[in-house]
Design a protein around this motif. Structure first.
Motif, PDB file in Angstrom:
ATOM      1  N   PRO A 188       0.828  -1.215   0.000  1.00 34.79           N
ATOM      2  CA  PRO A 188       0.000   0.000   0.000  1.00 34.79           C
ATOM      3  C   PRO A 188       0.861   1.264   0.000  1.00 34.79           C
ATOM      4  O   PRO A 188       1.913   1.315   0.643  1.00 34.79           O
ATOM      5  N   ILE A 189       0.418   2.270  -0.751  1.00 35.96           N
ATOM      6  CA  ILE A 189       1.063   3.581  -0.743  1.00 35.96           C
ATOM      7  C   ILE A 189      -0.011   4.638  -0.538  1.00 35.96           C
ATOM      8  O   ILE A 189      -1.205   4.329  -0.498  1.00 35.96           O
ATOM      9  N   SER A 190       0.396   5.876  -0.420  1.00 37.95           N
ATOM     10  CA  SER A 190      -0.550   6.955  -0.162  1.00 37.95           C
ATOM     11  C   SER A 190      -1.455   7.190  -1.371  1.00 37.95           C
ATOM     12  O   SER A 190      -1.195   6.704  -2.467  1.00 37.95           O
ATOM     13  N   GLY A 191      -2.524   7.952  -1.154  1.00 36.41           N
ATOM     14  CA  GLY A 191      -3.404   8.324  -2.257  1.00 36.41           C
ATOM     15  C   GLY A 191      -4.235   7.201  -2.816  1.00 36.41           C
ATOM     16  O   GLY A 191      -4.600   7.219  -3.996  1.00 36.41           O
ATOM     17  N   GLY A 192      -4.549   6.183  -2.005  1.00 37.36           N
ATOM     18  CA  GLY A 192      -5.403   5.101  -2.483  1.00 37.36           C
ATOM     19  C   GLY A 192      -4.739   4.163  -3.463  1.00 37.36           C
ATOM     20  O   GLY A 192      -5.409   3.527  -4.280  1.00 37.36           O
ATOM     21  N   GLY A 193      -3.412   4.046  -3.402  1.00 36.84           N
ATOM     22  CA  GLY A 193      -2.711   3.192  -4.347  1.00 36.84           C
ATOM     23  C   GLY A 193      -2.005   2.029  -3.701  1.00 36.84           C
ATOM     24  O   GLY A 193      -1.893   1.938  -2.475  1.00 36.84           O
ATOM     25  N   THR A 329       1.362  11.467  -7.348  1.00 37.43           N
ATOM     26  CA  THR A 329       1.741  12.603  -6.512  1.00 37.43           C
ATOM     27  C   THR A 329       3.187  12.435  -6.049  1.00 37.43           C
ATOM     28  O   THR A 329       3.766  11.342  -6.152  1.00 37.43           O
ATOM     29  N   SER A 330       3.772  13.506  -5.507  1.00 41.04           N
ATOM     30  CA  SER A 330       5.148  13.415  -5.015  1.00 41.04           C
ATOM     31  C   SER A 330       5.257  12.404  -3.879  1.00 41.04           C
ATOM     32  O   SER A 330       6.265  11.684  -3.765  1.00 41.04           O
ATOM     33  N   ASP A 335       6.932   6.952  -2.086  1.00 44.87           N
ATOM     34  CA  ASP A 335       6.553   5.635  -1.583  1.00 44.87           C
ATOM     35  C   ASP A 335       7.010   4.540  -2.545  1.00 44.87           C
ATOM     36  O   ASP A 335       7.486   3.477  -2.116  1.00 44.87           O
ATOM     37  N   MET A 336       6.856   4.784  -3.855  1.00 46.33           N
ATOM     38  CA  MET A 336       7.246   3.787  -4.855  1.00 46.33           C
ATOM     39  C   MET A 336       8.749   3.547  -4.842  1.00 46.33           C
ATOM     40  O   MET A 336       9.205   2.408  -4.967  1.00 46.33           O
TER      41      MET A 336
END
Length: 452
Positions: A188-193, A329-330, A335-336
């Motif tokens: 999981p990463i930020s922004g619903g991804g 997003t930044s 996160d990636m």
């Protein structure tokens, strides 16, 4: 005529003899192939009954081809079709010759059943095959052994299509060709991804005497799967996504949301059994057709297909929605990077695990093409080069340490073109001109010292 590439192994001369010799592992596995003939067929697919749109989506074309293979599981077509590799468009490659009709073609009629729909001529397709090229894969092997020759690009293409055949059925193809992703171990990463982990593979020549299949890790960002309302705040403003209906077994690609809420939308419903057409509201339709009560009628609907609509509360985002790179997003990029840049030993271990997961030895199609993939990645000789020394004005030399060196107190041997004007631009909304402080003046002064 097939396109041709002129490939010629070049002599290295004295290049590659400096530095300390070490053994390293390359992310390739050598490939042996005993087949001497691959037949390239041009494939055509048409509906038996013409429709307003004869477009053949890649996914539908693959379903039709797979059905053709299943329907001919016995008889004279079994061996050729079992050896086939299909690119999803119009090219099929086989290691066994297909018996053709007197006109030099082979035509098949394929019935593709669809759930909840009676089998009729709208579900039948004509599949036509005709020879496009004959390929000798041994020419590619001879090139890897150092023989100077021109070689058909189709030899490379055919082998790559073969190696993608099994992963296409087992994993999710995404992005550039040869990239595949599984649904396991997503991060999981930020922004619903989420970050999907996968692999990339490519068949290519080597100077080892044999061609090879190259592996590497692959990463991409997907939207989180789940009920749209649960993650709507996180994914607000996304474009087309694949979705599945709650309580309704159907998957579709959405186009856009409606401008009106579900409670205000009506459409013309075609009458059946002689009954007249009538206007029906979304709430009424879903209650009568699916026995579903819409509990949030003030929310919009999602439009899909030919202006079909489904209430947002029934939509579930599926697992196949990649986030466009330009939309990250930044925070998502950061996160990636934490996920997608592993240390070399971990990356090497992951590549070896993918080689084991793909299990080339157990694939009948590779066996029918006479293809054998070495179980271990290739070990090669490499050299650690001495660090270079950088010479500046007045013969001042600097040593490179870990890829960098200090420019303090040095000047270039030859000044470049004068820099008449320059500027500093901030793309951060929280960083205004005051936040720069004296950076522009300091940078200008430092530039003058190293060019003096």
């Amino acid at each position: 005529m097939a396109p041709r590439l002129l490939l010629a192994p070049g002599a290295l001369g004295d290049i590659g003899k400096a530095g300390k010799t070490i053994d390293v592992e390359a992310n390739v596995c050598r490939v042996r192939q005993s087949a001497t003939l691959i037949i390239h067929y041009r494939l055509g697919i048409k509906r038996v009954v013409k429709t307003a749109s004869d477009k053949m989506p890649k996914e539908l074309a693959r379903k039709i081809w797979n059905q053709a293979v299943r329907e001919n599981a016995n008889g004279p077509l079994k061996a050729p079709l079992d050896s086939s590799a299909f690119d999803g468009l119009e090219n099929v490659y086989m290691s066994v010759k297909l018996p053709l009709d007197s006109d030099g073609k082979k035509e098949l009629t394929v019935a593709l059943p669809e759930p909840g729909r009676e089998l009729d001529d709208r579900s039948r397709f004509k599949v036509t095959l005709k020879v496009a090229n004959e390929i000798d894969p041994q020419r590619f092997v001879r090139f890897c052994r150092g023989e100077r020759q021109s070689t058909q690009e189709l030899e490379l293409v055919a082998m790559n299509i073969l190696f993608r055949e099994d992963p296409t059925a087992r994993f999710t193809p995404e992005g550039a060709r040869g990239h595949f992703f599984g649904l396991d171990d997503q991060v999981p990463i930020s922004g619903g991804g989420v970050v999907g982990k996968g692999f990339i593979q490519s068949f290519r020549p080597t100077s080892s005497g044999l061609p090879a299949i190259q592996f590497d890790t692959a990463y991409t960002a997907f939207f989180k799967a789940g009920p749209a309302l649960d993650i709507m705040v996180e994914v607000l403003g996304v474009g087309a996504v694949y979705a599945a209906l709650q309580k309704i077994d159907r998957q579709f690609t959405s186009k856009k949301p409606t401008s009106k809420p579900a409670s205000d939308i009506k459409f013309r419903l075609e009458g059946k059994d002689g009954k007249p057409d009538r206007d029906v509201g979304i709430e009424q339709y879903y209650r009568k057709q699916y026995n579903i009560a819409i509990t949030k009628p003030r929310l919009p609907c999602v439009i899909y297909g030919k202006n079909f609509m489904v209430p947002l509360e029934l939509v579930v985002l599926a697992n196949v929605n990649s986030i466009p790179f330009t939309s990250l997003t930044s925070d998502q990029v950061a996160d990636m990077i934490r996920v997608a840049v592993p240390r070399p030993p971990k990356r090497c271990a992951t590549i070896k695990q993918w080689r084991k997961t793909l299990d080339y030895d157990g694939l009948p199609k590779l066996n029918s093409w006479g293809v054998q993939v070495h179980p271990n990645i290739l070990s090669v000789k490499a050299r650690v080069l001495p660090a270079p020394r950088i010479t500046y004005n007045r013969g001042k030399q600097l040593s490179v340490l870990n890829g960098g060196w200090n420019l303090r107190g040095v000047a270039f041997t030859k000044p470049g073109a004068p820099l008449k004007s320059w500027s500093v631009v901030s793309f951060d909304q929280r960083c205004d001109a005051r936040a720069f402080g004296t950076f522009p003046q300091d940078a200008d002064s430092h530039a003058e010292t190293i060019t003096a």
